[in-house]
Write a protein that holds these residues in place. Structure first.
Motif, short mmCIF file in Angstrom:
data_model
loop_
_atom_site.label_atom_id
_atom_site.label_comp_id
_atom_site.label_asym_id
_atom_site.label_seq_id
_atom_site.Cartn_x
_atom_site.Cartn_y
_atom_site.Cartn_z
N GLY A 135 7.57 7.65 -6.45
CA GLY A 135 8.70 6.88 -5.97
C GLY A 135 8.50 6.24 -4.61
N PHE A 136 7.23 6.04 -4.19
CA PHE A 136 7.01 5.35 -2.91
C PHE A 136 7.38 3.88 -3.06
CE2 PHE A 136 2.91 5.27 -5.15
CZ PHE A 136 2.58 3.92 -5.10
N HIS A 137 7.76 3.25 -1.95
CA HIS A 137 8.36 1.92 -1.98
C HIS A 137 7.72 1.09 -0.87
CE1 HIS A 137 12.51 0.08 -3.25
NE2 HIS A 137 11.49 -0.68 -3.58
N GLY A 138 6.57 0.48 -1.17
CA GLY A 138 5.85 -0.31 -0.17
C GLY A 138 6.34 -1.74 -0.16
N ILE A 139 7.27 -2.04 0.75
CA ILE A 139 7.84 -3.39 0.85
C ILE A 139 8.00 -3.76 2.32
CG2 ILE A 139 9.05 -3.21 -1.36
CD1 ILE A 139 11.65 -2.76 0.21
N ASN A 140 8.11 -5.06 2.57
CA ASN A 140 8.21 -5.53 3.95
C ASN A 140 9.43 -6.42 4.20
OD1 ASN A 140 7.10 -5.52 6.59
ND2 ASN A 140 6.30 -7.60 6.30
N PRO A 173 7.49 -0.51 4.99
CA PRO A 173 6.34 -1.37 5.33
C PRO A 173 5.14 -0.57 5.83
CG PRO A 173 8.12 -1.63 6.92
CD PRO A 173 8.68 -0.84 5.79
N ALA A 174 5.37 0.63 6.37
CA ALA A 174 4.26 1.44 6.90
C ALA A 174 3.30 1.86 5.81
CB ALA A 174 4.81 2.66 7.63
N LEU A 175 3.72 1.85 4.55
CA LEU A 175 2.85 2.22 3.44
C LEU A 175 1.81 1.15 3.13
CD1 LEU A 175 5.52 3.67 0.98
CD2 LEU A 175 3.93 4.98 2.39
N LEU A 176 2.05 -0.07 3.56
CA LEU A 176 1.18 -1.20 3.21
C LEU A 176 0.10 -1.40 4.25
CD1 LEU A 176 4.00 -3.66 2.09
CD2 LEU A 176 2.47 -2.34 0.59
N ASP A 177 -1.11 -1.69 3.78
CA ASP A 177 -2.21 -2.03 4.69
C ASP A 177 -2.07 -3.46 5.21
OD1 ASP A 177 -3.15 0.47 4.17
OD2 ASP A 177 -4.94 -0.17 3.08
N ASP A 178 -1.46 -4.31 4.41
CA ASP A 178 -1.28 -5.71 4.79
C ASP A 178 -0.02 -6.20 4.09
OD1 ASP A 178 -1.68 -8.17 5.94
OD2 ASP A 178 -3.40 -8.73 4.70
N ALA A 179 0.77 -7.02 4.76
CA ALA A 179 2.02 -7.48 4.16
C ALA A 179 2.45 -8.81 4.76
CB ALA A 179 3.13 -6.45 4.36
N ALA A 180 2.88 -9.72 3.90
CA ALA A 180 3.48 -10.97 4.36
C ALA A 180 4.86 -10.68 4.94
CB ALA A 180 3.60 -11.95 3.20
#
Length: 277
Positions: A135-140, A173-180
């Motif tokens: 259930g992790f939620h990688g969004i920005n 957003p901290a879950l993402l290595d890169d994000a727009a």
């Protein structure tokens, strides 16, 4: 991006569902080892009664709730299973239509890494969600619609954080290595039109990279991902080295109702191609 699309092989013939099969959108545990939903629960039993309505219209796979407005969804799974690959397709969702694309999906459809296509209030497009795998939620960013004077949706805008149904908390957003940024996403997204997704999946616990209309939207390393319910080894054991590709029709929950999936809403996918790595 490098113009190498000729290397991709179609996995949708443009006129039939050959090579694909529907399954119900059944509730699953949030993560491997967590308690499983009760098959005798009313919502579970009702979900078993539909796989959604999947048709081919004007050269595109089209998904709707079946019957319209029933509040229950389904998945359309590729017959084939894939490990490391790049996937290309175009998508055109109605508003509101909460959908997504799962990769390395189990035969249930509802377990896998989901690339979000949450085309509804408080939704995100291009982020990554752990469906049944933590259930992790990688969004920005989160989105809402712009409306004209008659109340008709006419485009996307960034959501006011104070009005969000699902708050945009710093851990996401901290879950993402890169994000727009949200602004970068909006500069590329085409309202009421076709948008091309390019998804790269590589590794035992995959690094997943998402481009939309040739712009990078997100990248995540699920081997290094830290989240309270995510365990990379347990997910590898559950999903294995290869899985299905799955398109989603979402349920309507009591909190959002038809704001999650409109009674007559549909999402459409076409030009679905893959290149195995």
């Amino acid at each position: 991006m490098k113009n190498d699309k000729a290397d991709f092989i179609p996995i949708f013939d443009g006129h039939s569902l050959a090579g694909w099969h529907p399954v119900p959108r059944l509730p699953v545990s949030r993560a491997p080892g967590e308690p499983s939903p009760d098959p005798d629960d009313e919502r579970y039993r009702r979900a078993m009664q539909t796989t959604g309505k999947w048709t081919v219209e004007h050269g595109a796979i089209t998904g709707r709730q079946d019957p319209p407005g029933c509040g229950y969804g389904g998945y359309l799974l590729s017959d084939g299973v894939y490990g490391d690959f790049e996937l290309l397709f175009e998508a055109r969702p109605d508003w509101p239509a909460d959908t997504g694309i799962l990769v390395r999906a189990s035969s249930l459809g509802s377990q896998g890494f989901q690339i979000l296509l949450d085309h509804r209030r408080s939704g995100n497009i291009g982020g990554i969600y752990g469906n049944g795998i933590g259930g992790f939620h990688g969004i920005n960013f989160t989105l809402d619609a712009k409306y004209d004077e008659h109340g008709r949706p006419i485009g996307l805008r960034l959501e006011d954080p104070a009005a969000a149904i699902e708050p945009m908390t710093p851990d996401k957003p901290a879950l993402l290595d890169d994000a727009a940024t949200g602004e970068q996403f909006l500069s590329r997204w085409k309202w009421d039109d076709w948008n091309e997704f390019r998804i790269r999946v590589e590794g035992a616990s995959p690094r997943i990279t998402v481009h939309i209309n040739d712009g990078k939207i997100s990248e995540i390393d699920t081997e290094a991902l830290k989240h309270p319910l995510y365990n990379a080894a347990a997910v590898r054991d559950l999903l294995g080295p290869k899985g299905h590709i799955a398109f989603e029709i979402h349920d309507n929950d009591p909190g959002m109702g038809e704001a999650r999936w409109g009674a007559n809403a549909a999402c459409r996918w076409r030009n679905i191609r893959i290149r195995e790595l």
